[in-house]
Design a protein around this motif. Structure first.
Motif, PDB file in Angstrom:
ATOM      1  N   GLY A 271      35.664  40.594  34.552  1.00  0.00           N
ATOM      2  CA  GLY A 271      36.669  41.422  35.202  1.00  0.00           C
ATOM      3  C   GLY A 271      38.070  40.888  34.991  1.00  0.00           C
ATOM      4  O   GLY A 271      38.283  39.908  34.286  1.00  0.00           O
ATOM      5  N   THR A 272      39.016  41.538  35.659  1.00  0.00           N
ATOM      6  CA  THR A 272      40.429  41.209  35.534  1.00  0.00           C
ATOM      7  C   THR A 272      40.922  40.548  36.816  1.00  0.00           C
ATOM      8  O   THR A 272      40.607  41.008  37.906  1.00  0.00           O
TER       9      THR A 272
ATOM     10  N   SER B  57      34.653  50.294  41.044  1.00  0.00           N
ATOM     11  CA  SER B  57      35.179  48.936  40.958  1.00  0.00           C
ATOM     12  C   SER B  57      34.860  48.158  42.219  1.00  0.00           C
ATOM     13  O   SER B  57      34.703  48.737  43.296  1.00  0.00           O
ATOM     14  N   SER B  58      34.743  46.847  42.065  1.00  0.00           N
ATOM     15  CA  SER B  58      34.492  45.930  43.168  1.00  0.00           C
ATOM     16  C   SER B  58      35.377  44.710  42.987  1.00  0.00           C
ATOM     17  O   SER B  58      35.663  44.301  41.859  1.00  0.00           O
ATOM     18  N   LYS B  59      35.792  44.117  44.097  1.00  0.00           N
ATOM     19  CA  LYS B  59      36.598  42.894  44.047  1.00  0.00           C
ATOM     20  C   LYS B  59      35.754  41.723  44.533  1.00  0.00           C
ATOM     21  O   LYS B  59      35.066  41.818  45.541  1.00  0.00           O
TER      22      LYS B  59
ATOM     23  N   VAL C 116      43.251  40.007  39.733  1.00  0.00           N
ATOM     24  CA  VAL C 116      44.250  40.839  40.400  1.00  0.00           C
ATOM     25  C   VAL C 116      45.086  40.041  41.402  1.00  0.00           C
ATOM     26  O   VAL C 116      46.134  40.506  41.843  1.00  0.00           O
TER      27      VAL C 116
ATOM     28  N   ASN D 272      38.700  41.850  39.853  1.00  0.00           N
ATOM     29  CA  ASN D 272      38.299  43.246  39.953  1.00  0.00           C
ATOM     30  C   ASN D 272      37.326  43.543  38.811  1.00  0.00           C
ATOM     31  O   ASN D 272      37.673  43.410  37.641  1.00  0.00           O
TER      32      ASN D 272
ATOM     33  N   ASP E 261      34.929  46.355  37.002  1.00  0.00           N
ATOM     34  CA  ASP E 261      34.665  47.787  36.853  1.00  0.00           C
ATOM     35  C   ASP E 261      33.273  47.990  36.265  1.00  0.00           C
ATOM     36  O   ASP E 261      32.836  47.229  35.400  1.00  0.00           O
TER      37      ASP E 261
END
Length: 76
Positions: free
Chosen positions: A8-9, A39-41, A11, A22, A24
């Motif tokens: 993920g990225t 999406s989930s954090k 954030v 994050n 996706d």
């Protein structure tokens, strides 16, 4: 049971030794059959504070570091 690995990225990197990632995933809608993005954090442990906002990282499940932090960064 194998540990999950997600990509993920970043954030947020405002906390000490913690980043928020994050992730996706693409799923097909059960009725309309259209592909949609969910999406989930996740809070992940970053020992050296080396990752910044916008970086793409891989995280792996690990022992709980705190109440919300149960993931660890493995690569950039």
């Amino acid at each position: 049971m194998p540990k999950r690995i997600l990509q993920g990225t970043v954030v947020s990197d405002g906390n000490e030794k913690t980043i928020v990632v994050n992730v996706d995933r693409r799923v097909r809608h059960p009725l309309y059959k259209k592909t949609i993005t969910r999406s989930s954090k996740f809070h992940a442990h970053d020992e050296n504070n080396s990752h910044k906002v916008g970086d793409i990282v891989k995280i792996i499940e690990s022992k709980p570091f705190s109440k919300k932090k149960k993931w660890e960064v493995i690569s950039k």
